[in-house]
Scaffold this active site. Structure first.
Site, short mmCIF file in Angstrom:
data_model
loop_
_atom_site.label_atom_id
_atom_site.label_comp_id
_atom_site.label_asym_id
_atom_site.label_seq_id
_atom_site.Cartn_x
_atom_site.Cartn_y
_atom_site.Cartn_z
N GLU A 28 -11.63 10.38 7.49
CA GLU A 28 -10.98 10.26 8.76
C GLU A 28 -9.77 11.14 8.90
OE1 GLU A 28 -9.43 6.33 9.53
OE2 GLU A 28 -8.39 6.34 7.33
N ASP A 38 -10.90 4.31 0.42
CA ASP A 38 -11.31 4.33 1.91
C ASP A 38 -11.80 5.69 2.16
OD1 ASP A 38 -8.42 4.71 1.00
OD2 ASP A 38 -7.74 4.57 3.15
N GLU A 72 -5.90 17.12 -2.71
CA GLU A 72 -5.98 15.75 -2.87
C GLU A 72 -7.45 15.10 -3.71
OE1 GLU A 72 -6.26 12.04 0.65
OE2 GLU A 72 -7.14 13.92 0.83
N ASN A 101 0.90 -1.15 0.16
CA ASN A 101 0.07 0.04 0.09
C ASN A 101 1.20 1.33 0.29
OD1 ASN A 101 -3.05 0.88 1.87
ND2 ASN A 101 -1.77 2.37 1.05
#
Ligand SMILES: *[C@@H]1O[C@H](CO)[C@@H](O)[C@H](O)[C@H]1NC(C)=O
Ligand SMILES: *[C@@H]1O[C@H](CO)[C@@H](O)[C@H](O)[C@H]1NC(C)=O
Ligand SMILES: *[C@@H]1O[C@H](CO)[C@@H](O)[C@H](O)[C@H]1NC(C)=O
Ligand SMILES: *[C@@H]1O[C@H](CO)[C@@H](O)[C@H](O)[C@H]1NC(C)=O
Ligand SMILES: *[C@@H]1O[C@H](CO)[C@@H](O)[C@H](O)[C@H]1NC(C)=O
Ligand SMILES: *[C@@H]1O[C@H](CO)[C@@H](O)[C@H](O)[C@H]1NC(C)=O
Ligand SMILES: *[C@@H]1O[C@H](CO)[C@@H](O)[C@H](O)[C@H]1NC(C)=O
Ligand SMILES: CC(=O)N[C@H]1CO[C@H](CO)[C@@H](O)[C@@H]1O
Length: 563
Positions: free
Chosen positions: A531, A314, A516, A202
């Site tokens: 998160e 995610d 982002e 990852n």
């Protein structure tokens, strides 16, 4: 904290003692401050000033209250005396191939304002360039950062290490910037990770060793090869790619489906080798799992959280049974359209690259594998009436050793941007009838907004849902439409690309940063939710702006501002 595994029999890779101590420091910091005053990832990125036993002894010796907290001054004293800041792991390095205004840079960007912005975006490669510091190479056991040989481009902000799928769009941008050496170095680093771990992690941290991310290394190799004709790179990459292909097509990742004619198909799913809280979000995951009573249920959830991190999406309602309850994440029992499209592309790429080096056996073997996966995708995901590919939900009780009987009612009919990702592949986008059908479906899907393509139709406050739009998604869909050669598809692609460039441009002028993710419901706004706080920098957004400007150019009579 060690969980027993009486119920969850999936594979788990053991946590290193270094990661354990740092995630425990993270937990203590939460108990001590009583609130999330911090990004939990900060703690697992710290490195040790002394060897592990010395640091453990000091940490375990801190005086504690009943609830496990220590005093703020004791905690700060410990942090200062025993741990280094994360910033010592990576050092700035000037990219060897960076020039301020590369020769032949974006010849079709004539608008002076857009051109000078494009040069600023290009210059951000310098801001994001790093190399692993000598202290990590000398004492890797004191750092969660993994040593990589070549300089890297980081995404930015909290993401101070290399990420897997981000690197594809970073490389696309570097190629526009003519920074071929830097692009090659990134590819070679990822090949080294496959040599060490059997797959690309990852990200390059000790706590990311138990999962991968959308597998796009073959795409990176192809793009670099197309611009450099570097056959040596292809020779180095090929064995690694074949190894990676096996990782995604065997064991836990492999799912076998029997269709209604009795024919057998193999497809792949995401599945992290991990059933504990993710160390970089240790305290958050424990908090999420607190809603569940049963330890087995918690273990299951931890695996789903890590597996969802592996998807790159995610988090998103795409993976949730109950779209308002994160504890119902079911990622491991979903066959994802995009993952299988990436693996199909990997098969086509490996076949192409094997041809380049004259390896006819592999060229043939992977061409065959790609035909089989195409057939499987057509049967399991494709919906002819809707003109989209839908994720397939397996039964929860599914055991991956079973042969699974296909049932069309298990396709998830919800609309996500991932339903259009197969269009990115030449195998699909060279079929004009198909492209026009999918393009019409996209236009009427409700995903295309004022500032780009939304991730989903559901405003859930998760990052990978409405109203957020992400650079990689815009890019894959736009590039697929362009490659088709259909005039209508190209004009839709251009419309989306212009919206995306405008929103990036206006947000940059307002905030002095590339972001982002962006809010596609309003031109000039960056995205939120999820998160952690919104991040800037930003590797893949920079890459996609440069790639779009290269493809479409920007003329003087076209305003870069919101319309
Ligand atoms: C733990 O106790 C300390 C004082 O004993 C208190 O300041 C702190 O807020 C408590 N933390 C939590 C998470 O309850
Ligand atoms: C990039 O780095 C330069 C030089 O250090 C700095 O002036 C500039 O503010 C940075 N830009 C961004 C967007 O971080
Ligand atoms: C995938 O799973 C099926 C069913 O268990 C099995 O027959 C097949 O050999 C597996 N494929 C690989 C590559 O492991
Ligand atoms: C599925 O995978 C197994 C094991 O690799 C292989 O033997 C079989 O031929 C595959 N079937 C299809 C249709 O791809
Ligand atoms: C879905 O989750 C929400 C929030 O936890 C809950 O209120 C609701 O009852 C759940 N719905 C179903 C169908 O279980
Ligand atoms: C999954 O559910 C379908 C019904 O939708 C059923 O026919 C099938 O047997 C189930 N498969 C497994 C492996 O449980
Ligand atoms: C999404 O939901 C949030 C909170 O529920 C709301 O503030 C926001 O305006 C919504 N965004 C859009 C684009 O509808
Ligand atoms: C956080 C964690 O447990 N990481 C482990 C995952 O896998 C590698 C091996 O591949 C272990 O060495 C790590 O400790």
């Amino acid at each position: 904290m060690v969980l027993t595994s009486a119920c969850d029999h999936g594979p788990v890779v053991p946590t290193t003692p270094l990661v354990i101590i740092l995630q425990t420091v993270q937990q203590t910091a939460l108990q001590t401050f009583g609130t999330f005053k911090f990004d939990p990832k900060f703690y697992v990125d710290l490195s040790l000033k002394y060897d592990l036993p010395t640091v453990e002894k000091a940490f375990n010796g801190l005086p504690r209250t009943k609830n496990g907290s220590v005093s703020v001054s004791d905690l700060n004293g410990f942090l200062n005396k025993y741990l280094n800041g994360a910033n010592v792991d990576l050092e700035y390095v000037e990219p060897v191939d960076f020039v301020v205004d590369p020769e032949g840079f974006l010849p079709n960007v004539a608008h002076p304002g857009v051109r000078s912005w494009a040069l600023e975006v290009h210059s951000l490669w310098k801001n994001l360039s790093r190399k692993v510091s000598g202290r990590v190479l000398k004492n890797p056991e004191l750092h969660t950062l993994l040593p990589l040989k070549y300089p890297v481009i980081i995404p930015g902000s909290r993401f101070q290490e290399v990420y897997y799928w981000d690197s594809y769009w970073v490389i696309r941008g570097l190629l526009v910037s003519k920074m071929y050496e830097t692009a090659k170095g990134i590819v070679l680093n990822l090949i080294d990770l496959i040599d060490t771990y059997g797959y690309v992690l990852n990200g390059a941290r000790a706590y990311y060793t138990n999962r991968s991310q959308p597998p796009l290394l073959s795409s990176m190799v192809i793009e670099v090869y197309k611009r450099t004709n570097d056959v040596d790179l292809v020779k180095k990459a090929l064995p690694a790619l074949i190894k990676e292909h096996k990782f995604w097509n065997s064991g836990i990742h492999n799912v076998t489906i029997e269709d209604c004619h009795g024919a057998i198909h193999n497809l792949s799913r995401y599945y992290a080798m991990w059933n504990q809280p993710r160390p970089e979000s240790f305290t958050i995951d424990i908090e999420t799992a607190n809603k569940l009573k049963d330890d087995c249920e918690k273990e299951r959830l931890y695996r789903e959280l890590a597996s969802t991190a592996e998807t790159g999406w995610d988090f998103s309602t795409r993976w949730m049974k109950n779209t308002s309850d994160l504890t119902t994440l079911s990622t491991t029992t979903i066959l994802p359209v995009d993952l299988n499209a990436y693996i199909l592309k990997m098969e086509l790429d490996i076949s192409f690259l094997a041809n380049v080096v004259g390896d006819n056996n592999h060229a043939l073997e992977f061409a065959k594998a790609s035909e089989l996966r195409k057939k499987a995708m057509n049967i399991v995901f494709w919906d002819e009436n809707k003109g989209q590919w839908f994720d397939y939900w397996l039964n929860a009780s599914f055991n991956h050793k079973d042969v699974y009987k296909f049932d069309a009612s298990h396709q998830n009919q919800d609309i996500f941007a991932s339903n259009f990702i197969p269009l990115w592949l030449q195998l699909f986008n060279t079929d004009k009838t198909l492209v026009n059908k999918v393009a019409q479906s996209l236009e009427s899907s409700g995903l295309v907004h004022a500032a780009g393509i939304a991730t989903s139709l559901r405003n859930s406050s998760e990052q990978w849902d409405f109203p957020n739009g992400w650079a990689p998604i815009q890019h894959m869909i736009v590039e697929g439409l362009v490659k088709s050669g259909s005039k209508e598809a190209r004009s839709l692609a251009k419309e989306i690309a212009i919206k995306w460039i405008r929103t990036n441009y206006v947000a940059y002028k307002k905030s002095k940063a590339m972001h982002e993710k962006y809010d596609v419901s309003k031109c000039g706004e960056f995205g939120g939710g999820g998160e952690y706080v919104p991040q800037t920098g930003f590797g893949w957004s920079n890459g996609v702006v440069l790639a779009f400007l290269e493809e479409f150019g920007w003329a003087e009579d076209l305003s870069p501002y919101c319309q």
